[in-house]
Design an enzyme around this catalytic site. Structure first.
Site, PDB file in Angstrom:
ATOM      1  N   THR A  15      50.289  28.612  43.079  1.00  0.00           N
ATOM      2  CA  THR A  15      49.669  28.865  44.618  1.00  0.00           C
ATOM      3  C   THR A  15      48.243  28.465  44.618  1.00  0.00           C
ATOM      4  O   THR A  15      47.625  27.510  45.305  1.00  0.00           O
ATOM      5  CB  THR A  15      49.534  30.221  44.791  1.00  0.00           C
ATOM      6  OG1 THR A  15      50.949  30.752  45.025  1.00  0.00           O
ATOM      7  CG2 THR A  15      49.108  30.568  45.938  1.00  0.00           C
ATOM      8  N   VAL A 134      37.238  37.195  40.231  1.00  0.00           N
ATOM      9  CA  VAL A 134      36.773  38.598  40.692  1.00  0.00           C
ATOM     10  C   VAL A 134      37.389  39.038  42.099  1.00  0.00           C
ATOM     11  O   VAL A 134      38.125  40.069  42.266  1.00  0.00           O
ATOM     12  CB  VAL A 134      35.072  39.113  40.602  1.00  0.00           C
ATOM     13  CG1 VAL A 134      35.094  40.276  41.239  1.00  0.00           C
ATOM     14  CG2 VAL A 134      34.935  39.127  38.919  1.00  0.00           C
ATOM     15  N   GLU A 192      53.642  43.137  42.968  1.00  0.00           N
ATOM     16  CA  GLU A 192      54.583  42.400  42.176  1.00  0.00           C
ATOM     17  C   GLU A 192      55.719  43.513  41.689  1.00  0.00           C
ATOM     18  O   GLU A 192      55.534  44.695  41.942  1.00  0.00           O
ATOM     19  CB  GLU A 192      53.808  42.586  40.615  1.00  0.00           C
ATOM     20  CG  GLU A 192      52.699  41.447  40.598  1.00  0.00           C
ATOM     21  CD  GLU A 192      53.072  39.875  40.793  1.00  0.00           C
ATOM     22  OE1 GLU A 192      54.341  39.733  40.445  1.00  0.00           O
ATOM     23  OE2 GLU A 192      52.158  39.295  41.127  1.00  0.00           O
ATOM     24  N   ASP A 203      43.764  46.068  36.861  1.00  0.00           N
ATOM     25  CA  ASP A 203      43.264  44.802  37.401  1.00  0.00           C
ATOM     26  C   ASP A 203      41.921  45.008  37.886  1.00  0.00           C
ATOM     27  O   ASP A 203      40.960  44.220  37.562  1.00  0.00           O
ATOM     28  CB  ASP A 203      44.143  44.215  38.630  1.00  0.00           C
ATOM     29  CG  ASP A 203      43.711  43.016  39.329  1.00  0.00           C
ATOM     30  OD1 ASP A 203      43.775  42.035  39.003  1.00  0.00           O
ATOM     31  OD2 ASP A 203      43.002  43.343  40.384  1.00  0.00           O
ATOM     32  N   LYS A 207      38.106  43.318  36.591  1.00  0.00           N
ATOM     33  CA  LYS A 207      36.811  42.621  37.308  1.00  0.00           C
ATOM     34  C   LYS A 207      35.676  43.772  37.503  1.00  0.00           C
ATOM     35  O   LYS A 207      34.431  42.854  37.597  1.00  0.00           O
ATOM     36  CB  LYS A 207      37.458  42.640  38.953  1.00  0.00           C
ATOM     37  CG  LYS A 207      38.713  41.813  39.149  1.00  0.00           C
ATOM     38  CD  LYS A 207      39.251  42.050  40.570  1.00  0.00           C
ATOM     39  CE  LYS A 207      40.842  41.073  40.336  1.00  0.00           C
ATOM     40  NZ  LYS A 207      41.096  41.507  41.941  1.00  0.00           N
ATOM     41  N   GLY A 304      44.904  34.933  47.620  1.00  0.00           N
ATOM     42  CA  GLY A 304      45.501  33.920  48.273  1.00  0.00           C
ATOM     43  C   GLY A 304      45.259  32.504  48.087  1.00  0.00           C
ATOM     44  O   GLY A 304      44.193  32.121  47.591  1.00  0.00           O
TER      45      GLY A 304
END
Length: 433
Positions: A15, A134, A192, A203, A207, A304
């Site tokens: 992606t 991040v 997911e 996650d 970050k 995205g």
């Protein structure tokens, strides 16, 4: 004769990798005007070169051999978007060893091995940029390194995981249960099939470790971050939070008092008046407090294809500009301050407590006395009938308390005969020490 173009090797064509190629192709004229060079995707490392892809124009550049990127002297920049720790770490270190600059979107790798990678980059005089690691398209890392270079950051607080923010938003707006919204998020592709990394806060913790490292100039590690996810948050917690004037968000917090630092990720009640309370859906936002500039907030899409790819290409432009100026590898500041982590007795916050107790006279007085014994006072209290009136539910927001005192209260409550269960305990933002 001076080169008119710069060649890059792209590792990963999913992606984000596809987005990187699309942006470079679509914006070639703008990129050339900004950098003085055309940018060419020379070779793309993939797992399966025979797989059908939308960008058929790049089929001739596909390879399954990493050496064809790493050992090509004409490729000056490696863009890594394959993710994961291995073999990405080996590829990046190999690229730096060969004097190639690196742009990556790999938050896991930079959170765990960023110090090693940056040290190698300094040794070899190479650039390593990782803006996309991040918050997708939000230029927060560049802001910390450049925009706040003359300031001293005291606090960073943010919504840095779009999956959990989507879930919390839906629970808040629709009064839905966590399990229902999680299934919907998985069906829509926001979560997911194994959502553990997102919903348990790992996650976001990676970050926040990166943000704290850059913002405070200390070598933060993932294990330095206190982590609690959203799987225990109920629609009742959210409803009571609303009643008391708050929204619940999975919030990352990095705070520095003098030289002592705390970094955490946990469900947090945020006043409805705070800008972060209105950050909904899959959007991210990072709030930064500098001692000189005061409060600022960065907001935008956190993931995205094109938002993340935009951050990658922005880093790529910086590499090319640095090359033109002959300053590659000089702009990075590796962590140089000693890491001093706060003890639990030095971490102060307000707290939201929801407990079920026996419905007897004097129970609330015993609870408040327990809190008072630990120097914890109450800001708001709600008491409701529970279990068909056989018990009572007490919802409290405390004034500032240390984490050690609150942990002691919770441990004692678990042993009290009058307390059936401690349903919830979350941090409340809005009262700093």
């Amino acid at each position: 004769m001076e080169k008119q173009s710069i060649k890059l090797g792209l590792m990963g064509f999913g992606t984000v990798g596809t987005g990187v190629v699309r942006i470079i192709q679509a914006h070639q004229e703008d990129l050339q005007k900004q950098t003085g060079l055309s940018i060419e995707v020379s070779r793309i490392l993939v797992q399966d070169a025979e797989k059908s892809r939308n960008l058929s124009s790049m089929e001739g550049a596909l390879t399954t051999d990493p050496a064809s990127l790493l050992d090509d002297p004409e490729i000056e920049v490696i863009v890594e978007v394959i993710g994961g720790i291995h073999p990405a770490k080996e590829y990046i270190l190999g690229a730096l060893e060969r004097g190639k600059h690196v742009v990556t979107a790999n938050k896991d790798l930079m959170a765990l091995h960023g110090a090693e990678i940056l040290a190698k980059a300094q040794e070899k005089g190479c650039d390593v940029f990782y803006e996309a690691s991040v918050a997708g398209g939000i230029p927060i890392l560049r802001a910390l390194v450049e925009g706040f270079s003359s300031d001293r950051i005291a606090k960073m607080m943010g919504i840095v995981n779009g999956t959990t923010n989507y879930i919390m938003t839906k629970m808040s707006q629709e009064g839905a249960e966590y399990s229902e919204v999680l299934k919907e998020a998985q069906a829509l592709g926001y979560a997911e099939q194994d959502p553990t990394s997102d919903v348990e806060g790992f996650d976001a913790a990676r970050k926040m470790a990166i943000l704290a490292t850059l913002g405070f100039r200390v070598p933060m590690k993932l294990e330095d971050v206190d982590v609690k996810g959203i799987s225990s948050v109920s629609k009742e917690d959210i409803a009571y939070g609303k009643q008391l004037g708050y929204e619940i968000k999975l919030l990352g917090l990095a705070r520095r008092d003098e030289e002592a630092i705390e970094v955490s990720v946990q469900p947090t009640l945020v006043p409805k008046s705070h800008p972060l309370a209105s950050v909904n859906g899959v959007f991210n936002a990072v709030y930064v407090h500098g001692e000189a500039v005061g409060e600022t907030m960065f907001y935008g899409p956190g993931a995205g294809e094109l938002p993340t790819a935009t951050a990658v290409v922005s880093d790529l432009v910086t590499v090319v500009k640095n090359r033109k100026l002959g300053v590659n590898g000089r702009g990075m500041v590796a962590p140089y301050k000693e890491k001093v982590l706060k003890e639990d007795s030095e971490k102060f916050s307000k707290y939201f407590l929801r407990i079920v107790v026996a419905d007897k006279r004097g129970v609330l007085a015993q609870i408040t006395q327990l809190l008072a014994d630990k120097n914890i006072s109450l800001e708001q209290v709600i008491q409701q009938p529970f279990n068909n009136g056989r018990e009572a539910e007490i919802i409290m927001i405390t004034h500032l308390s240390s984490k050690s005192d609150m942990d002691a209260v919770l441990a004692y409550m678990e042993q009290m005969d009058i307390v059936s269960t401690v349903q919830s305990c979350y941090r409340v933002e809005g009262g700093d020490k």
